[in-house]
Design a protein around this motif. Structure first.
Motif, PDB file in Angstrom:
ATOM      1  N   ARG A  21      45.973  23.682  44.485  1.00 15.43           N
ATOM      2  CA  ARG A  21      46.603  22.504  43.882  1.00 15.43           C
ATOM      3  C   ARG A  21      46.118  22.323  42.437  1.00 15.43           C
ATOM      4  NH1 ARG A  21      44.326  17.892  43.125  1.00 15.43           N
ATOM      5  NH2 ARG A  21      42.685  18.269  44.668  1.00 15.43           N
ATOM      6  N   VAL A  22      44.826  22.486  42.235  1.00 12.67           N
ATOM      7  CA  VAL A  22      44.274  22.346  40.884  1.00 12.67           C
ATOM      8  C   VAL A  22      44.730  23.494  39.990  1.00 12.67           C
ATOM      9  CG1 VAL A  22      42.141  22.243  39.536  1.00 12.67           C
ATOM     10  CG2 VAL A  22      42.273  21.091  41.757  1.00 12.67           C
ATOM     11  N   ARG A  23      44.793  24.698  40.558  1.00  7.31           N
ATOM     12  CA  ARG A  23      45.194  25.867  39.771  1.00  7.31           C
ATOM     13  C   ARG A  23      46.588  25.721  39.170  1.00  7.31           C
ATOM     14  NH1 ARG A  23      43.331  30.607  43.934  1.00  7.31           N
ATOM     15  NH2 ARG A  23      41.208  30.961  43.147  1.00  7.31           N
ATOM     16  N   LYS A  24      47.435  24.943  39.807  1.00  9.34           N
ATOM     17  CA  LYS A  24      48.784  24.747  39.279  1.00  9.34           C
ATOM     18  C   LYS A  24      48.771  24.060  37.918  1.00  9.34           C
ATOM     19  CE  LYS A  24      50.807  24.292  43.890  1.00  9.34           C
ATOM     20  NZ  LYS A  24      51.495  23.383  44.839  1.00  9.34           N
ATOM     21  N   THR A  25      47.671  23.401  37.587  1.00  9.96           N
ATOM     22  CA  THR A  25      47.563  22.729  36.298  1.00  9.96           C
ATOM     23  C   THR A  25      46.946  23.626  35.233  1.00  9.96           C
ATOM     24  OG1 THR A  25      45.336  21.812  36.684  1.00  9.96           O
ATOM     25  CG2 THR A  25      47.214  20.561  37.534  1.00  9.96           C
ATOM     26  N   VAL A  26      46.636  24.873  35.615  1.00  9.50           N
ATOM     27  CA  VAL A  26      45.962  25.814  34.716  1.00  9.50           C
ATOM     28  C   VAL A  26      46.805  27.076  34.562  1.00  9.50           C
ATOM     29  CG1 VAL A  26      43.855  27.146  34.295  1.00  9.50           C
ATOM     30  CG2 VAL A  26      43.717  24.947  35.502  1.00  9.50           C
ATOM     31  N   GLY A  27      47.147  27.433  33.333  1.00 10.63           N
ATOM     32  CA  GLY A  27      47.824  28.689  33.059  1.00 10.63           C
ATOM     33  C   GLY A  27      46.810  29.749  32.681  1.00 10.63           C
ATOM     34  N   PHE A  28      46.999  30.978  33.188  1.00 14.94           N
ATOM     35  CA  PHE A  28      46.032  32.062  32.954  1.00 14.94           C
ATOM     36  C   PHE A  28      46.772  33.265  32.390  1.00 14.94           C
ATOM     37  CE2 PHE A  28      42.855  35.175  33.397  1.00 14.94           C
ATOM     38  CZ  PHE A  28      41.661  34.614  33.798  1.00 14.94           C
ATOM     39  N   LEU A  29      46.363  33.699  31.185  1.00 12.75           N
ATOM     40  CA  LEU A  29      46.893  34.922  30.597  1.00 12.75           C
ATOM     41  C   LEU A  29      45.854  36.016  30.748  1.00 12.75           C
ATOM     42  CD1 LEU A  29      49.008  36.511  28.977  1.00 12.75           C
ATOM     43  CD2 LEU A  29      47.901  35.683  26.890  1.00 12.75           C
ATOM     44  N   PHE A  30      46.148  37.003  31.605  1.00 16.49           N
ATOM     45  CA  PHE A  30      45.224  38.101  31.835  1.00 16.49           C
ATOM     46  C   PHE A  30      45.223  39.054  30.649  1.00 16.49           C
ATOM     47  CE2 PHE A  30      46.301  36.538  36.025  1.00 16.49           C
ATOM     48  CZ  PHE A  30      45.092  36.584  36.705  1.00 16.49           C
ATOM     49  N   GLN A  31      44.120  39.785  30.494  1.00 15.39           N
ATOM     50  CA  GLN A  31      43.950  40.667  29.346  1.00 15.39           C
ATOM     51  C   GLN A  31      45.070  41.694  29.240  1.00 15.39           C
ATOM     52  OE1 GLN A  31      40.569  43.765  27.647  1.00 15.39           O
ATOM     53  NE2 GLN A  31      39.927  41.996  28.819  1.00 15.39           N
ATOM     54  N   GLN A  32      45.490  42.263  30.355  1.00 13.64           N
ATOM     55  CA  GLN A  32      46.559  43.259  30.350  1.00 13.64           C
ATOM     56  C   GLN A  32      47.900  42.660  30.764  1.00 13.64           C
ATOM     57  OE1 GLN A  32      45.880  46.168  29.068  1.00 13.64           O
ATOM     58  NE2 GLN A  32      43.684  45.752  28.962  1.00 13.64           N
ATOM     59  N   ALA A  33      48.008  41.358  30.685  1.00 11.75           N
ATOM     60  CA  ALA A  33      49.221  40.595  31.033  1.00 11.75           C
ATOM     61  C   ALA A  33      49.481  40.538  32.537  1.00 11.75           C
ATOM     62  CB  ALA A  33      50.458  41.117  30.303  1.00 11.75           C
ATOM     63  N   ALA A  34      49.133  41.622  33.270  1.00 18.61           N
ATOM     64  CA  ALA A  34      49.223  41.636  34.746  1.00 18.61           C
ATOM     65  C   ALA A  34      50.616  41.299  35.246  1.00 18.61           C
ATOM     66  CB  ALA A  34      48.184  40.688  35.354  1.00 18.61           C
ATOM     67  N   LEU A  35      51.627  41.904  34.635  1.00 17.87           N
ATOM     68  CA  LEU A  35      52.998  41.700  35.105  1.00 17.87           C
ATOM     69  C   LEU A  35      53.254  42.549  36.346  1.00 17.87           C
ATOM     70  CD1 LEU A  35      54.944  41.789  31.707  1.00 17.87           C
ATOM     71  CD2 LEU A  35      53.903  39.822  32.867  1.00 17.87           C
ATOM     72  N   TYR A  36      54.173  42.091  37.176  1.00 17.25           N
ATOM     73  CA  TYR A  36      54.568  42.844  38.364  1.00 17.25           C
ATOM     74  C   TYR A  36      55.552  43.929  37.949  1.00 17.25           C
ATOM     75  CZ  TYR A  36      52.481  38.946  40.897  1.00 17.25           C
ATOM     76  OH  TYR A  36      51.609  37.994  41.363  1.00 17.25           O
ATOM     77  N   ASP A  37      55.186  45.195  38.174  1.00 17.22           N
ATOM     78  CA  ASP A  37      55.993  46.323  37.704  1.00 17.22           C
ATOM     79  C   ASP A  37      57.377  46.363  38.330  1.00 17.22           C
ATOM     80  OD1 ASP A  37      53.892  47.151  36.125  1.00 17.22           O
ATOM     81  OD2 ASP A  37      53.122  48.581  37.597  1.00 17.22           O
ATOM     82  N   SER A  38      57.502  45.861  39.559  1.00 11.15           N
ATOM     83  CA  SER A  38      58.778  45.950  40.268  1.00 11.15           C
ATOM     84  C   SER A  38      59.699  44.768  39.990  1.00 11.15           C
ATOM     85  CB  SER A  38      58.524  46.055  41.776  1.00 11.15           C
ATOM     86  OG  SER A  38      57.818  44.918  42.251  1.00 11.15           O
TER      87      SER A  38
END
Length: 254
Positions: free
Chosen positions: A85-102
């Motif tokens: 619930r708390v995490r929904k208020t936090v945006g996280f940009l990972f170093q390698q962007a961590a996009l889903y390849d598919s």
């Protein structure tokens, strides 16, 4: 970043935070604070615990000791459903962007909306494309991550981090591996978003251009401890040997 009792003005507060991996103590009783609407950059050599600090703040890892507060709420001991619930208020940009390849670019940005909202398919698509437009990636909505550049992936990752309209952003090396022009564009975008939305941010970076563009305050980590906090000018004039060496190697003169 001076510790005060005005908790209503503090977005992130860390007290006595420690984390070890085996025999290696990565963070050693860290005290750290980010006020609402403030951007703090965290500097330090590789392996000094900068990324670990971000993961502890958002709860991706648990500390050995200490506490984390997000918007006045202690999160360290929360059960997973409450932590989410708390995490929904936090945006996280990972170093390698961590996009889903598919997933397509649009699907990547819409993923948090699918998981955490009751939006319809069309509403999610509209919101994703709105966010992509905000970071200059609207024309890439149907592309796959493998078909876009590293800088574009960072932009998409930033759009995804903004999907749930967070009040706090954690950004791990947002300009790492990018050419100077693209890095400058990312820095400018981060600053614009902070000013527009009054987002409270922690930016881990090695890039002094990022510090100059986005930082209200700076903290430097070394051997598990914060060795200095203040403005960029404070770092430039510091006589701490680690700070002085870092600034000199970064091309900044004391």
């Amino acid at each position: 970043m001076i510790m005060k009792d005005d908790s209503d003005k503090v977005a992130i507060r860390v007290r006595g935070l420690s984390k070890s991996f085996g025999e290696q103590k990565v963070l050693d009783r860290i005290d750290f604070e980010v006020r609402r609407g403030e951007t703090v950059t965290v500097l330090g050599r590789s392996g000094t615990g900068k990324s670990v600090l971000l993961k502890l703040i958002v709860g991706l890892q648990r500390p050995d000791e200490g506490e984390v507060e997000i918007n006045g709420e202690a999160t360290t001991a929360l059960p997973l459903d409450e932590l989410n619930r708390v995490r929904k208020t936090v945006g996280f940009l990972f170093q390698q962007a961590a996009l889903y390849d598919s997933f397509t670019v649009e699907q990547n940005v819409a993923f948090p909306l699918q998981r955490h909202t009751t939006m319809s398919d069309s509403e999610r698509s509209d919101r994703a494309r709105e966010l992509l437009g905000r970071v200059g990636m609207e024309d890439a909505a149907e592309k796959m991550p493998a078909d876009i550049s590293g800088g574009m992936k960072k932009r998409v990752g930033l759009a995804r981090a903004l999907a749930l309209d967070p009040k706090i952003m954690l950004l791990d090396e947002p300009t790492a591996g990018l050419d100077p022009i693209t890095a400058g564009e990312i820095n400018d975008l981060i600053r614009e978003l902070q000013e527009e939305r009054q987002i409270s941010s922690v930016v881990v970076t090695h890039d002094m251009r990022s510090v100059k563009t986005v930082a209200d305050h700076v903290a430097m980590l070394d051997e598990g401890k914060i060795v200095i906090e203040g403005t960029l000018e404070d770092l430039k004039h510091s006589d701490h040997p680690v700070v002085s060496k870092f600034m000199q190697e970064s091309g900044e003169v004391n």
